[in-house]
Enzyme design. Sequence first.
Site, PDB file in Angstrom:
ATOM      1  N   ARG A 188     -17.747   5.245 -34.717  1.00 40.16           N
ATOM      2  CA  ARG A 188     -19.033   5.179 -34.564  1.00 40.16           C
ATOM      3  C   ARG A 188     -19.849   4.624 -35.668  1.00 40.16           C
ATOM      4  NH1 ARG A 188     -23.714   4.837 -33.966  1.00 40.16           N
ATOM      5  NH2 ARG A 188     -25.109   5.985 -32.503  1.00 40.16           N
TER       6      ARG A 188
ATOM      7  N   ARG B 184     -17.577  13.323 -20.265  1.00 39.70           N
ATOM      8  CA  ARG B 184     -18.025  12.585 -21.693  1.00 39.70           C
ATOM      9  C   ARG B 184     -16.762  13.205 -22.860  1.00 39.70           C
ATOM     10  NH1 ARG B 184     -23.144  11.629 -21.137  1.00 39.70           N
ATOM     11  NH2 ARG B 184     -22.825  10.279 -22.827  1.00 39.70           N
TER      12      ARG B 184
ATOM     13  N   ARG C 109     -18.188  12.429 -27.884  1.00 43.16           N
ATOM     14  CA  ARG C 109     -19.192  13.656 -28.144  1.00 43.16           C
ATOM     15  C   ARG C 109     -18.977  14.451 -29.161  1.00 43.16           C
ATOM     16  NH1 ARG C 109     -22.919  15.295 -22.866  1.00 43.16           N
ATOM     17  NH2 ARG C 109     -24.691  13.924 -23.377  1.00 43.16           N
TER      18      ARG C 109
ATOM     19  N   TYR D 294     -33.362   5.327 -14.290  1.00 46.42           N
ATOM     20  CA  TYR D 294     -33.685   4.720 -15.635  1.00 46.42           C
ATOM     21  C   TYR D 294     -34.229   3.223 -15.571  1.00 46.42           C
ATOM     22  CZ  TYR D 294     -30.580   8.307 -17.698  1.00 46.42           C
ATOM     23  OH  TYR D 294     -30.141   9.343 -17.966  1.00 46.42           O
TER      24      TYR D 294
ATOM     25  N   ASP E 280     -21.117   3.052 -20.889  1.00 49.74           N
ATOM     26  CA  ASP E 280     -22.034   4.005 -20.347  1.00 49.74           C
ATOM     27  C   ASP E 280     -22.682   3.431 -18.951  1.00 49.74           C
ATOM     28  OD1 ASP E 280     -24.018   5.989 -21.798  1.00 49.74           O
ATOM     29  OD2 ASP E 280     -25.243   4.600 -20.369  1.00 49.74           O
TER      30      ASP E 280
HETATM   31  O1  CP3 Z   1     -16.889  10.245 -20.408  1.00 43.92           O
HETATM   32  C1  CP3 Z   1     -17.025   9.419 -21.396  1.00 43.92           C
HETATM   33  O2  CP3 Z   1     -16.609  10.140 -22.344  1.00 43.92           O
HETATM   34  C2  CP3 Z   1     -17.170   8.188 -21.156  1.00 43.92           C
HETATM   35  C3  CP3 Z   1     -18.394   7.634 -21.901  1.00 43.92           C
HETATM   36  C4  CP3 Z   1     -19.481   8.001 -21.238  1.00 43.92           C
HETATM   37  C5  CP3 Z   1     -20.676   7.708 -21.827  1.00 43.92           C
HETATM   38  N1  CP3 Z   1     -21.868   7.829 -21.077  1.00 43.92           N
HETATM   39  C6  CP3 Z   1     -20.560   7.446 -23.449  1.00 43.92           C
HETATM   40  C7  CP3 Z   1     -22.076   7.644 -24.235  1.00 43.92           C
HETATM   41  C8  CP3 Z   1     -19.850   8.022 -20.029  1.00 43.92           C
HETATM   42  C9  CP3 Z   1     -19.170   8.488 -18.740  1.00 43.92           C
HETATM   43  C10 CP3 Z   1     -21.403   8.141 -19.629  1.00 43.92           C
HETATM   44  C11 CP3 Z   1     -22.040   8.161 -18.942  1.00 43.92           C
HETATM   45  C12 CP3 Z   1     -23.586   8.375 -18.465  1.00 43.92           C
HETATM   46  N2  CP3 Z   1     -24.470   7.750 -19.637  1.00 43.92           N
HETATM   47  C13 CP3 Z   1     -24.395   9.080 -17.675  1.00 43.92           C
HETATM   48  C14 CP3 Z   1     -23.699   9.923 -16.587  1.00 43.92           C
HETATM   49  C15 CP3 Z   1     -23.146  11.415 -16.991  1.00 43.92           C
HETATM   50  C16 CP3 Z   1     -24.098  12.209 -17.521  1.00 43.92           C
HETATM   51  O3  CP3 Z   1     -23.661  12.817 -18.441  1.00 43.92           O
HETATM   52  O4  CP3 Z   1     -24.631  12.671 -16.313  1.00 43.92           O
HETATM   53  C17 CP3 Z   1     -25.832   9.198 -18.036  1.00 43.92           C
HETATM   54  C18 CP3 Z   1     -26.631   9.866 -17.398  1.00 43.92           C
HETATM   55  C19 CP3 Z   1     -25.662   8.371 -19.172  1.00 43.92           C
HETATM   56  C20 CP3 Z   1     -26.772   7.695 -19.876  1.00 43.92           C
HETATM   57  C21 CP3 Z   1     -26.960   8.104 -21.365  1.00 43.92           C
HETATM   58  N3  CP3 Z   1     -26.053   7.525 -22.309  1.00 43.92           N
HETATM   59  C22 CP3 Z   1     -27.924   8.983 -21.723  1.00 43.92           C
HETATM   60  C23 CP3 Z   1     -28.703   9.986 -21.256  1.00 43.92           C
HETATM   61  C24 CP3 Z   1     -27.574   9.259 -23.498  1.00 43.92           C
HETATM   62  C25 CP3 Z   1     -27.923   9.916 -24.548  1.00 43.92           C
HETATM   63  C26 CP3 Z   1     -27.560  11.232 -24.464  1.00 43.92           C
HETATM   64  C27 CP3 Z   1     -26.112  11.404 -24.912  1.00 43.92           C
HETATM   65  O5  CP3 Z   1     -25.481  11.537 -23.610  1.00 43.92           O
HETATM   66  O6  CP3 Z   1     -25.544  11.467 -25.780  1.00 43.92           O
HETATM   67  C28 CP3 Z   1     -26.298   8.145 -23.496  1.00 43.92           C
HETATM   68  C29 CP3 Z   1     -25.713   7.941 -24.686  1.00 43.92           C
HETATM   69  C30 CP3 Z   1     -24.087   7.662 -24.768  1.00 43.92           C
HETATM   70  N4  CP3 Z   1     -23.149   7.743 -23.970  1.00 43.92           N
HETATM   71  C31 CP3 Z   1     -23.479   8.467 -26.026  1.00 43.92           C
HETATM   72  C32 CP3 Z   1     -22.288   8.251 -25.617  1.00 43.92           C
HETATM   73  C33 CP3 Z   1     -20.877   8.320 -26.333  1.00 43.92           C
HETATM   74  C34 CP3 Z   1     -23.880   8.673 -27.347  1.00 43.92           C
HETATM   75  C35 CP3 Z   1     -24.569   7.750 -28.054  1.00 43.92           C
HETATM   76  C36 CP3 Z   1     -24.178   7.572 -29.525  1.00 43.92           C
HETATM   77  O7  CP3 Z   1     -22.807   7.730 -29.984  1.00 43.92           O
HETATM   78  O8  CP3 Z   1     -25.058   7.463 -30.319  1.00 43.92           O
END
Ligand code: CP3
Length: 341
Positions: free
Chosen positions: A39, A26, A30, A153, A76
Amino acid sequence: MELKNDLLLRAARGEKTERTPVWMMRQAGRILAEYRAVRAQAGSFIKLATTPEMAAEVTLQPVDLLGVDAAIIFSDILVIPEAMGLPYEMVEKSGPIFPATVHTIQDLDKLHIAEPETDLKYVLDAIKLTKTGLAGRVPLIGFAGAPFTIFCYMTEGKGSKTFSVAKKHLYADPEFSHLLLQKITDSTIAYLKAQVVAGANLVQIFDSWAGILSPEQYNTFSLPYIKQICDAIDEVPVTVFAKGAFFARKAISELSCSVVGLDWNMDIAESRELIPTKTLQGNLDPCVLYASYDQIRKEVKNMVQQFGTQRYIANLGHGVYPDTDPDKVRCFIESVKEFSS
Ligand code: CP3
């Protein structure tokens, strides 16, 4: 193109490295103010993720700003359900939701196996643009969710502490569960292969919810599908990260993957014993990055000593938390480089 820094790939293949490669799950999206600026410009997460120029830009930021040894494509895991015909929404400050969910074989029949060249073209385009932007500086990691985590999901429709709706299906309707898992698996294999063709140098499978299953359920509903993916991808190294699945380490060690990801609950020495022939990745508690610089350095030194510098990719034990100070992240990355050289 020849890579200038191929530490990640050499470590993944079990070859000698002059120091341990380091990146963070991540890392894209983040923690950086520079990410939040892009963003805001995009207006929404989905707009950002589906606009290849912007997705490539935020993928490159951690390489430029943090000094990591790999980029991971900004996307994602939930793009797979979307590509199969089940769209998601990203709710500000809360997380993903699926307006429609899948519960019966009839629901499942309405979904199709993803065709990456059309359904996920935006990710493939982002990978190609990222490769151009990287110009061989570091490898690019592609990824997908493990079929079981995606199943969670698609059935639950949102995040959950227990995923009891998802797990209900495993017990109440195993036939439906296996059919859905197979459809996700077929989509994921096609998707990961397309990521490799577009330029991904290694792919990681995120089984983020593995830890909610019993060992028997894990062996029945998660592992066989991850195995299919590992067996199908022989072009690049594959990393399997099954969060919380300490009980499955022996079984995961028998998959045809190159790297096994560990979370911070997993003892390092014990993991080396259980997974003797593979490269390990992990596993610092992301909360260590809230500690003082001195404490972070101490923890990293201890971690590198326990893993050893070879057959090792340094990382956190799960994604970096959004409120982490980027300077603490830099301290983590610099400390790995220093203590493993
Ligand atoms: O690693 C990286 O930086 C690459 C980008 C990446 C994202 N999601 C971007 C994202 C990766 C590898 C993921 C994987 C992901 N997404 C997982 C597996 C990894 C883990 O953390 O267990 C899961 C379970 C998800 C599903 C998901 N996406 C959730 C639960 C959420 C909300 C909470 C959070 O993580 O912020 C997301 C949103 C998400 N995915 C964001 C980002 C940058 C935030 C959204 C925003 O900017 O508003």
